[in-house]
Design a protein around this motif. Structure first.
Motif, PDB file in Angstrom:
ATOM      1  N   ARG A 145       0.830  -1.210   0.000  1.00 28.14           N
ATOM      2  CA  ARG A 145       0.000   0.000   0.000  1.00 28.14           C
ATOM      3  C   ARG A 145       0.862   1.256   0.000  1.00 28.14           C
ATOM      4  NH1 ARG A 145      -4.624  -2.055  -1.452  1.00 28.14           N
ATOM      5  NH2 ARG A 145      -5.276  -3.803  -0.203  1.00 28.14           N
ATOM      6  N   GLY A 146       0.577   2.180  -0.914  1.00 31.31           N
ATOM      7  CA  GLY A 146       1.244   3.476  -0.961  1.00 31.31           C
ATOM      8  C   GLY A 146       2.727   3.439  -1.268  1.00 31.31           C
ATOM      9  N   TYR A 147       3.213   2.372  -1.866  1.00 31.14           N
ATOM     10  CA  TYR A 147       4.640   2.174  -2.103  1.00 31.14           C
ATOM     11  C   TYR A 147       5.239   3.227  -3.027  1.00 31.14           C
ATOM     12  CZ  TYR A 147       8.907  -0.516  -3.179  1.00 31.14           C
ATOM     13  OH  TYR A 147      10.199  -0.935  -3.334  1.00 31.14           O
ATOM     14  N   TYR A 148       4.502   3.616  -4.057  1.00 25.46           N
ATOM     15  CA  TYR A 148       4.976   4.598  -5.031  1.00 25.46           C
ATOM     16  C   TYR A 148       4.287   5.940  -4.809  1.00 25.46           C
ATOM     17  CZ  TYR A 148       6.976   0.767  -7.765  1.00 25.46           C
ATOM     18  OH  TYR A 148       7.704  -0.313  -8.190  1.00 25.46           O
ATOM     19  N   GLN A 149       4.837   6.764  -3.938  1.00 30.02           N
ATOM     20  CA  GLN A 149       4.290   8.098  -3.685  1.00 30.02           C
ATOM     21  C   GLN A 149       2.762   8.076  -3.597  1.00 30.02           C
ATOM     22  OE1 GLN A 149       6.447   7.872  -6.763  1.00 30.02           O
ATOM     23  NE2 GLN A 149       8.076   7.764  -5.251  1.00 30.02           N
ATOM     24  N   GLY A 150       2.240   7.159  -2.801  1.00 30.37           N
ATOM     25  CA  GLY A 150       0.804   7.075  -2.581  1.00 30.37           C
ATOM     26  C   GLY A 150       0.085   6.066  -3.457  1.00 30.37           C
ATOM     27  N   THR A 151       0.737   5.519  -4.451  1.00 32.18           N
ATOM     28  CA  THR A 151       0.139   4.513  -5.321  1.00 32.18           C
ATOM     29  C   THR A 151       0.606   3.133  -4.881  1.00 32.18           C
ATOM     30  OG1 THR A 151       0.078   6.048  -7.182  1.00 32.18           O
ATOM     31  CG2 THR A 151      -0.077   3.702  -7.707  1.00 32.18           C
ATOM     32  N   ASP A 152      -0.312   2.199  -4.828  1.00 30.02           N
ATOM     33  CA  ASP A 152       0.035   0.839  -4.430  1.00 30.02           C
ATOM     34  C   ASP A 152       0.956   0.174  -5.448  1.00 30.02           C
ATOM     35  OD1 ASP A 152      -1.728   1.232  -2.363  1.00 30.02           O
ATOM     36  OD2 ASP A 152      -3.169  -0.290  -3.012  1.00 30.02           O
ATOM     37  N   ALA A 153       1.726  -0.779  -4.953  1.00 28.61           N
ATOM     38  CA  ALA A 153       2.574  -1.615  -5.810  1.00 28.61           C
ATOM     39  C   ALA A 153       2.115  -3.054  -5.684  1.00 28.61           C
ATOM     40  CB  ALA A 153       4.028  -1.518  -5.377  1.00 28.61           C
ATOM     41  N   LEU A 154       2.142  -3.767  -6.775  1.00 30.23           N
ATOM     42  CA  LEU A 154       1.963  -5.205  -6.752  1.00 30.23           C
ATOM     43  C   LEU A 154       3.350  -5.830  -6.682  1.00 30.23           C
ATOM     44  CD1 LEU A 154      -0.678  -5.763  -9.581  1.00 30.23           C
ATOM     45  CD2 LEU A 154      -1.056  -5.553  -7.120  1.00 30.23           C
ATOM     46  N   THR A 155       3.513  -6.807  -5.803  1.00 26.83           N
ATOM     47  CA  THR A 155       4.743  -7.575  -5.750  1.00 26.83           C
ATOM     48  C   THR A 155       4.522  -8.803  -6.622  1.00 26.83           C
ATOM     49  OG1 THR A 155       5.217  -6.817  -3.520  1.00 26.83           O
ATOM     50  CG2 THR A 155       6.367  -8.797  -4.260  1.00 26.83           C
ATOM     51  N   MET A 156       5.476  -9.060  -7.501  1.00 24.24           N
ATOM     52  CA  MET A 156       5.381 -10.199  -8.409  1.00 24.24           C
ATOM     53  C   MET A 156       6.627 -11.057  -8.246  1.00 24.24           C
ATOM     54  SD  MET A 156       3.762  -8.339 -11.794  1.00 24.24           S
ATOM     55  CE  MET A 156       3.051  -9.830 -12.510  1.00 24.24           C
ATOM     56  N   ARG A 157       6.469 -12.361  -8.485  1.00 24.47           N
ATOM     57  CA  ARG A 157       7.585 -13.296  -8.334  1.00 24.47           C
ATOM     58  C   ARG A 157       7.656 -14.213  -9.539  1.00 24.47           C
ATOM     59  NH1 ARG A 157       6.694 -17.722  -4.062  1.00 24.47           N
ATOM     60  NH2 ARG A 157       5.474 -18.532  -5.777  1.00 24.47           N
ATOM     61  N   LEU A 158       8.883 -14.544  -9.876  1.00 27.22           N
ATOM     62  CA  LEU A 158       9.169 -15.558 -10.884  1.00 27.22           C
ATOM     63  C   LEU A 158      10.086 -16.583 -10.240  1.00 27.22           C
ATOM     64  CD1 LEU A 158       9.335 -16.664 -13.832  1.00 27.22           C
ATOM     65  CD2 LEU A 158      11.311 -15.158 -14.122  1.00 27.22           C
ATOM     66  N   ARG A 159       9.671 -17.831 -10.198  1.00 25.81           N
ATOM     67  CA  ARG A 159      10.520 -18.893  -9.667  1.00 25.81           C
ATOM     68  C   ARG A 159      11.372 -19.424 -10.814  1.00 25.81           C
ATOM     69  NH1 ARG A 159      10.627 -21.431  -5.108  1.00 25.81           N
ATOM     70  NH2 ARG A 159       8.519 -20.908  -4.524  1.00 25.81           N
TER      71      ARG A 159
END
Length: 159
Positions: free
Chosen positions: A131-145
């Motif tokens: 939440r709020g990661y980018y100057q108030g904009t949410d970020a999605l965390t993504m993963r590649l195995r």
């Protein structure tokens, strides 16, 4: 027909061009020269640039830990929609595989469906939200195995 893009390691001589793009691409979240100089000196960090038609078209970086992290990816507006982001990501993922990394993580703006689609096409799957990661904009965390046991959202797709 235009020249094929050239991907090569980022050098200190590239920083003026990179720093010209930073505020255009990342606004108030832009990195400064000292940050890039530090990043380029850290063992295990790799940064690449892509040149197209003699211009710096973009850049990207990765921390090559067991659980690697994409540090940044940026493509100049004039060079978008030409496969440069994919080429940069492919170069970083190749380095992660060569280094024996098990997984690669990244954060992407929740309001950037184009970048999310690119990462998904490379095999990344969503695993969380900041939440709020980018100057108030949410970020999605993504993963590649890349290797190892356990559940995976998706596997890397070769392009």
């Amino acid at each position: 027909m235009s020249a094929a893009p050239l991907i090569r390691p980022m050098a200190p001589a590239d920083l003026d061009d990179v720093l010209d793009l930073e505020p255009v691409l990342f606004g108030t979240g832009a990195w400064n020269r000292a940050t890039y100089e530090t990043e380029l000196a850290i063992p295990g960090r790799r940064y690449v640039v892509v040149e197209r038609a003699g211009e710096l078209g973009g850049y990207a970086g990765i921390d090559l830990a067991e659980q690697a992290t994409i540090m940044t990816v940026g493509v100049a507006p004039a060079h978008r929609r030409r496969g440069l982001g994919r080429a940069l990501m492919q170069a970083l993922l190749d380095q992660a595989e060569a280094a024996g990394c098990a997984e690669v993580y990244l954060e992407v703006r929740a309001d950037d469906p184009g970048a999310q689609a690119l990462y998904a096409s490379l095999g990344f799957g969503p695993v969380g939200r900041r939440r709020g990661y980018y100057q108030g904009t949410d970020a999605l965390t993504m993963r590649l195995r890349l290797r190892g046991p356990g559940p995976v959202g998706s596997e890397r797709r070769q392009t």
